[in-house]
Motif scaffolding. Sequence first.
Motif, short mmCIF file in Angstrom:
data_model
loop_
_atom_site.label_atom_id
_atom_site.label_comp_id
_atom_site.label_asym_id
_atom_site.label_seq_id
_atom_site.Cartn_x
_atom_site.Cartn_y
_atom_site.Cartn_z
N CYS A 299 -2.75 0.26 -3.94
CA CYS A 299 -2.25 -1.05 -3.53
C CYS A 299 -1.69 -1.72 -4.78
CB CYS A 299 -3.38 -1.87 -2.93
SG CYS A 299 -2.95 -3.57 -2.54
N GLU B 171 0.83 -1.20 0.00
CA GLU B 171 0.00 0.00 0.00
C GLU B 171 0.87 1.26 0.00
OE1 GLU B 171 -2.06 -2.99 2.87
OE2 GLU B 171 -0.02 -2.28 2.42
N TRP C 236 -10.36 -3.05 0.81
CA TRP C 236 -9.64 -2.23 1.77
C TRP C 236 -10.29 -2.39 3.14
CZ3 TRP C 236 -5.20 0.47 0.86
CH2 TRP C 236 -4.84 0.69 -0.48
N CYS D 95 -4.78 -3.32 2.45
CA CYS D 95 -5.28 -3.90 1.21
C CYS D 95 -5.33 -5.42 1.38
CB CYS D 95 -4.32 -3.50 0.08
SG CYS D 95 -4.73 -4.15 -1.53
N ARG E 14 -10.10 -0.74 -9.73
CA ARG E 14 -8.95 -1.61 -9.98
C ARG E 14 -8.51 -1.45 -11.42
NH1 ARG E 14 -10.48 -7.42 -8.50
NH2 ARG E 14 -8.45 -7.88 -9.41
#
Length: 124
Positions: free
Chosen positions: A22, A6, A36, A96, A72
């Motif tokens: 992350c 992270e 998270w 993470c 993501r």
Amino acid sequence: QVQLTESGGGLVQAGGSLTLSCAASGRAFSSYAMSWFRQAPGEEREFVAGINWKGGTTFYSDSVKGRFTISRDDAKNTVTLVMNTLKPEDTAVYYCKAEGPYLSDYLKEDYEYWGQGTQVTVST
């Protein structure tokens, strides 16, 4: 095996914003659900936000819904948490987590990986 790192934590005034990242190393990042969590001093670790392995579904705790956004990028093996309108109660170490790998929508292997955490401090 997945290693998670992270970054992006720091000190910010209430009402401000931070973006946590992350970075994941290892194989098949895209087959893992990512999330998270955070842990404040003297408190248990709590869920903050999650995103499924396909990236199409996100989940948030009630305390951060509308303020935080998880996303993501499977091409870069990263998951990001954008935190807006931060409050002093958001102060915690943020972790993470990777869960999986998913073999299909309903079948996954039961592995969990955690990062070392990054400190977020929100001042009044």
